[in-house]
Design a protein around this motif. Structure first.
Motif, PDB file in Angstrom:
ATOM      1  N   ALA A 173       0.816  -1.212   0.000  1.00  9.41           N
ATOM      2  CA  ALA A 173       0.000   0.000   0.000  1.00  9.41           C
ATOM      3  C   ALA A 173       0.849   1.262   0.000  1.00  9.41           C
ATOM      4  O   ALA A 173       0.427   2.302  -0.492  1.00  9.41           O
ATOM      5  CB  ALA A 173      -0.936   0.002   1.217  1.00  9.41           C
ATOM      6  N   CYS A 174       2.060   1.182   0.550  1.00 12.62           N
ATOM      7  CA  CYS A 174       2.924   2.360   0.610  1.00 12.62           C
ATOM      8  C   CYS A 174       3.579   2.670  -0.729  1.00 12.62           C
ATOM      9  O   CYS A 174       4.185   3.729  -0.891  1.00 12.62           O
ATOM     10  CB  CYS A 174       3.992   2.171   1.685  1.00 12.62           C
ATOM     11  N   GLY A 175       3.514   1.742  -1.683  1.00 10.00           N
ATOM     12  CA  GLY A 175       3.981   2.001  -3.036  1.00 10.00           C
ATOM     13  C   GLY A 175       5.433   2.419  -3.137  1.00 10.00           C
ATOM     14  O   GLY A 175       5.768   3.289  -3.946  1.00 10.00           O
ATOM     15  N   GLY A 176       6.310   1.835  -2.316  1.00  6.97           N
ATOM     16  CA  GLY A 176       7.727   2.163  -2.389  1.00  6.97           C
ATOM     17  C   GLY A 176       8.156   3.348  -1.544  1.00  6.97           C
ATOM     18  O   GLY A 176       9.343   3.674  -1.501  1.00  6.97           O
ATOM     19  N   ASP A 177       7.210   4.001  -0.878  1.00  2.92           N
ATOM     20  CA  ASP A 177       7.543   5.125  -0.007  1.00  2.92           C
ATOM     21  C   ASP A 177       8.039   4.553   1.326  1.00  2.92           C
ATOM     22  O   ASP A 177       7.250   4.195   2.194  1.00  2.92           O
ATOM     23  CB  ASP A 177       6.310   6.003   0.213  1.00  2.92           C
ATOM     24  N   GLU A 178       9.365   4.477   1.504  1.00  2.00           N
ATOM     25  CA  GLU A 178       9.927   3.811   2.675  1.00  2.00           C
ATOM     26  C   GLU A 178       9.610   4.552   3.964  1.00  2.00           C
ATOM     27  O   GLU A 178       9.366   3.929   5.007  1.00  2.00           O
ATOM     28  CB  GLU A 178      11.432   3.644   2.501  1.00  2.00           C
ATOM     29  N   LEU A 179       9.628   5.874   3.945  1.00  8.68           N
ATOM     30  CA  LEU A 179       9.312   6.623   5.155  1.00  8.68           C
ATOM     31  C   LEU A 179       7.875   6.390   5.593  1.00  8.68           C
ATOM     32  O   LEU A 179       7.587   6.219   6.781  1.00  8.68           O
ATOM     33  CB  LEU A 179       9.564   8.118   4.912  1.00  8.68           C
ATOM     34  N   ARG A 180       6.954   6.395   4.633  1.00  5.64           N
ATOM     35  CA  ARG A 180       5.558   6.128   4.950  1.00  5.64           C
ATOM     36  C   ARG A 180       5.378   4.706   5.464  1.00  5.64           C
ATOM     37  O   ARG A 180       4.627   4.447   6.399  1.00  5.64           O
ATOM     38  CB  ARG A 180       4.714   6.362   3.702  1.00  5.64           C
ATOM     39  N   CYS A 181       6.103   3.767   4.844  1.00  5.45           N
ATOM     40  CA  CYS A 181       6.028   2.370   5.259  1.00  5.45           C
ATOM     41  C   CYS A 181       6.547   2.214   6.687  1.00  5.45           C
ATOM     42  O   CYS A 181       5.949   1.508   7.510  1.00  5.45           O
ATOM     43  CB  CYS A 181       6.835   1.522   4.289  1.00  5.45           C
ATOM     44  N   LYS A 182       7.646   2.880   6.977  1.00 11.72           N
ATOM     45  CA  LYS A 182       8.222   2.804   8.320  1.00 11.72           C
ATOM     46  C   LYS A 182       7.254   3.345   9.355  1.00 11.72           C
ATOM     47  O   LYS A 182       7.045   2.750  10.419  1.00 11.72           O
ATOM     48  CB  LYS A 182       9.527   3.595   8.339  1.00 11.72           C
ATOM     49  N   GLU A 183       6.636   4.464   9.064  1.00 15.30           N
ATOM     50  CA  GLU A 183       5.693   5.076   9.984  1.00 15.30           C
ATOM     51  C   GLU A 183       4.511   4.151  10.256  1.00 15.30           C
ATOM     52  O   GLU A 183       4.075   3.983  11.400  1.00 15.30           O
ATOM     53  CB  GLU A 183       5.208   6.409   9.406  1.00 15.30           C
ATOM     54  N   ALA A 184       3.979   3.525   9.201  1.00 14.36           N
ATOM     55  CA  ALA A 184       2.824   2.642   9.356  1.00 14.36           C
ATOM     56  C   ALA A 184       3.183   1.392  10.155  1.00 14.36           C
ATOM     57  O   ALA A 184       2.415   0.948  11.019  1.00 14.36           O
ATOM     58  CB  ALA A 184       2.278   2.257   7.976  1.00 14.36           C
ATOM     59  N   LEU A 185       4.358   0.809   9.896  1.00 15.56           N
ATOM     60  CA  LEU A 185       4.746  -0.405  10.618  1.00 15.56           C
ATOM     61  C   LEU A 185       5.051  -0.109  12.080  1.00 15.56           C
ATOM     62  O   LEU A 185       4.744  -0.913  12.965  1.00 15.56           O
ATOM     63  CB  LEU A 185       5.964  -1.044   9.946  1.00 15.56           C
ATOM     64  N   MET A 186       5.639   1.036  12.353  1.00 16.37           N
ATOM     65  CA  MET A 186       5.925   1.393  13.746  1.00 16.37           C
ATOM     66  C   MET A 186       4.651   1.630  14.538  1.00 16.37           C
ATOM     67  O   MET A 186       4.608   1.406  15.753  1.00 16.37           O
ATOM     68  CB  MET A 186       6.809   2.641  13.788  1.00 16.37           C
ATOM     69  N   ALA A 187       3.591   2.077  13.845  1.00 18.07           N
ATOM     70  CA  ALA A 187       2.324   2.337  14.531  1.00 18.07           C
ATOM     71  C   ALA A 187       1.501   1.071  14.729  1.00 18.07           C
ATOM     72  O   ALA A 187       0.565   1.053  15.531  1.00 18.07           O
ATOM     73  CB  ALA A 187       1.514   3.358  13.724  1.00 18.07           C
ATOM     74  N   LEU A 188       1.834   0.002  14.036  1.00 19.56           N
ATOM     75  CA  LEU A 188       1.045  -1.228  14.074  1.00 19.56           C
ATOM     76  C   LEU A 188       1.069  -1.845  15.469  1.00 19.56           C
ATOM     77  O   LEU A 188       2.125  -2.032  16.059  1.00 19.56           O
ATOM     78  CB  LEU A 188       1.593  -2.212  13.042  1.00 19.56           C
ATOM     79  N   SER A 189      -0.121  -2.128  15.993  1.00 24.75           N
ATOM     80  CA  SER A 189      -0.273  -2.785  17.308  1.00 24.75           C
ATOM     81  C   SER A 189       0.445  -2.026  18.410  1.00 24.75           C
ATOM     82  O   SER A 189       1.014  -2.626  19.329  1.00 24.75           O
ATOM     83  CB  SER A 189       0.256  -4.228  17.250  1.00 24.75           C
ATOM     84  N   GLY A 190       0.416  -0.705  18.313  1.00 23.95           N
ATOM     85  CA  GLY A 190       1.040   0.087  19.359  1.00 23.95           C
ATOM     86  C   GLY A 190       2.535  -0.101  19.481  1.00 23.95           C
ATOM     87  O   GLY A 190       3.116   0.122  20.545  1.00 23.95           O
ATOM     88  N   GLY A 191       3.193  -0.526  18.404  1.00 28.11           N
ATOM     89  CA  GLY A 191       4.644  -0.717  18.408  1.00 28.11           C
ATOM     90  C   GLY A 191       5.091  -2.128  18.742  1.00 28.11           C
ATOM     91  O   GLY A 191       6.276  -2.451  18.628  1.00 28.11           O
ATOM     92  N   ARG A 192       4.156  -3.002  19.144  1.00 25.82           N
ATOM     93  CA  ARG A 192       4.549  -4.366  19.524  1.00 25.82           C
ATOM     94  C   ARG A 192       5.039  -5.168  18.325  1.00 25.82           C
ATOM     95  O   ARG A 192       6.013  -5.931  18.423  1.00 25.82           O
ATOM     96  CB  ARG A 192       3.376  -5.083  20.200  1.00 25.82           C
ATOM     97  N   THR A 193       4.356  -5.020  17.176  1.00 24.72           N
ATOM     98  CA  THR A 193       4.777  -5.747  15.982  1.00 24.72           C
ATOM     99  C   THR A 193       6.160  -5.291  15.539  1.00 24.72           C
ATOM    100  O   THR A 193       7.019  -6.105  15.187  1.00 24.72           O
ATOM    101  CB  THR A 193       3.759  -5.535  14.844  1.00 24.72           C
ATOM    102  N   TRP A 194       6.407  -3.992  15.566  1.00 25.92           N
ATOM    103  CA  TRP A 194       7.712  -3.443  15.184  1.00 25.92           C
ATOM    104  C   TRP A 194       8.804  -4.019  16.082  1.00 25.92           C
ATOM    105  O   TRP A 194       9.878  -4.417  15.596  1.00 25.92           O
ATOM    106  CB  TRP A 194       7.680  -1.929  15.286  1.00 25.92           C
ATOM    107  N   ALA A 195       8.560  -4.078  17.379  1.00 27.35           N
ATOM    108  CA  ALA A 195       9.560  -4.608  18.306  1.00 27.35           C
ATOM    109  C   ALA A 195       9.847  -6.083  18.009  1.00 27.35           C
ATOM    110  O   ALA A 195      11.000  -6.526  18.082  1.00 27.35           O
ATOM    111  CB  ALA A 195       9.079  -4.438  19.743  1.00 27.35           C
TER     112      ALA A 195
END
Length: 476
Positions: A173-195
């Motif tokens: 969904a982020c279409g290659g936008d790495e900054l947008r992708c990073k922001e979305a993944l860090m927000a997922l599940s309150g940061g638990r998934t990112w960790a």
């Protein structure tokens, strides 16, 4: 065996027809492609093939130096260099890609990706002859990937990770936008998934990998396949087989997917109070609660937060000539050990503050002045509710505090008459008096806290992810 066959089928699907027809992948060295005699075309390596077949060196966090004991370095030197020296095959090209894992700053990750790519190219080409370097000059393709989310998804799919589909949807969904992708993944599940991703997968993203191709001068299939791999190559083949067992494409369902919108809420500003200040008790004075208010700002990612606090106390007991009046302004920076915008758990802090005060304990013991200080502290944050909007924190700080002050007394200090007024405790020549005659310096424990923190302002972000319909998909 079935898993290995499935892995081969998956590779075949990812390889263009020209590659399948004109190039062969060496079984013991999956990152080596060998073309038929007279093959002049580029093998047309796709991203999927590169991720599945390439091998390379891994790096430590925030480092670009090769480790002396890196297994790929030994494999290349002891197994691949002898292939380069054969008279019946010619090295035609190299594809080298370096990348960084997503934690850390984006600009620094871009630098790491470039430098890791250059480091692997230097290592590979340093062991080639001048003639070989000339041959591959036009077919050396390098790329640096700042944060390799596509490879992350493929690693998760190979491991059968429960979040592979969701993370893959966010990446797409982020279409290659790495900054947008990073922001979305860090927000997922309150940061638990990112960790969890950081702990399980990020180390494998800190790589520079290579895929190389040769052209045969004559029919050498039997000759190449007859090369007996050493223990190093056998270990590499076993690693490939182990990863292949995690992929079972014959049972991989392809569900019908549609875009859905997911909203996430991240804390932006929190309100905090220190219970030890709110219910303060002063020896020789008694109960002296103060108003303690702190505001903490949480960036979307990273380890740091920023705090502004104010303490106000105004106790005046006229009948016993006692006072406890404090105004204190404090600035604080915290560094949480957990990154990715989690902002919980163990943290270090650095602070600076300024105060004005008037304290009187008895008729003859009182002080008035101003001071400033700073120091370091250690603390821990614990969530008290499921949403993690209410938190309990404990902390302790040490540092320095310097103040200039004057003692004062009730009644005239010269005559001893209690006339209802307060005087500076000074008995010298009045013409020589000036304010703040005294100074005091303290080095040691400066503060302790049991804090209650509550989020009062949030970020609300929406991002598209891939949702799965209730219909079952087909099988590959």
């Amino acid at each position: 065996m079935r898993s290995v066959i499935c892995f081969v089928i998956l590779l075949a699907m990812a390889v263009p027809a020209s590659l399948s027809a004109r190039y062969e992948q060496l079984s013991d060295y999956p990152f080596v492609l060998v073309g038929e005699p007279g093959t002049l075309t580029d093998p047309g390596v796709t991203d999927s093939l590169f991720n599945a077949a390439s091998r390379g060196i891994r790096f430590e966090v925030n480092r670009t130096e090769m480790r002396a004991d890196d297994p790929f370095a030994a494999l290349y030197t002891e197994e691949i260099i002898p292939l380069l020296q054969r008279d019946d095959m010619v090295l035609k090209g190299l594809i080298v890609r370096g990348a960084a894992s997503p934690e850390g700053g984006y600009d620094n990750n871009r630098r790491l990706g470039r430098e890791r790519t250059a480091r692997l190219v230097d290592f590979l080409t340093a062991q080639l002859t001048e003639q070989e370097r000339t041959l591959i000059k036009d077919n050396l393709r390098t790329a640096s990937i700042t944060e390799d989310y596509q490879y992350l998804v493929e690693l998760m799919q190979a491991a059968g990770d429960k979040d592979a589909r969701l993370v893959g949807g966010i990446v797409e969904a982020c279409g290659g936008d790495e900054l947008r992708c990073k922001e979305a993944l860090m927000a997922l599940s309150g940061g638990r998934t990112w960790a969890r991703l950081k702990e399980k997968y990020f180390a494998r993203l800190r790589q520079a990998r290579v895929l190389m191709w040769f052209v045969r001068k004559q029919d050498m299939i039997a000759a190449v396949q007859g090369v007996e791999p050493t223990g190093i190559a056998t270990d590499f083949a076993q690693e490939l087989a182990a990863e292949a067992q995690a992929i079972d494409t014959l049972t991989l369902r392809v569900p019908r997917l549609e875009y859905i919108t997911e909203s996430t809420r991240r804390h932006l500003i929190a309100l905090r109070t220190n219970l030890l200040h709110d219910f303060f008790y002063m020896p020789d004075f008694g109960f002296a609660p103060s108003v303690n208010v702190q505001l903490e700002y949480y960036p979307l990612g990273g380890h740091f937060t920023y705090n502004l606090g104010f303490t106000w106390s105004n106790h005046r007991h006229w009948e016993s000539q006692q006072f406890f009046q404090i105004r204190d302004l404090r600035l604080e920076v915290r560094r949480y050990f957990k990154g990715g915008g989690v902002h919980r758990g163990l943290f270090l802090d650095a602070y600076a503050h300024g105060s004005i005060y008037g304290i009187g304990l008895t008729k003859r013991r009182g002080w008035q002045g101003e001071g400033a200080g700073g120091g370091l502290g250690l603390g821990y944050t614990l969530a008290l509710n499921k949403q993690k909007t209410l938190r309990l924190e404990v902390s302790a700080q040490v540092g320095a505090f310097v103040t200039r002050y004057d003692p004062y007394v009730y009644g005239n200090p010269v005559t001893g008459t209690e006339d209802g007024d307060y005087y500076y405790d000074y008995v010298g020549n009045a013409s020589r008096f000036h304010r703040r005659n005294h100074q005091w310096f303290w080095l040691g424990p400066t503060n302790a806290g049991i804090h209650i923190t509550y989020d009062i302002i949030y970020r609300k972000r929406k991002h598209k992810v891939l949702g799965v319909t209730t219909e079952k998909g087909g099988e590959l």
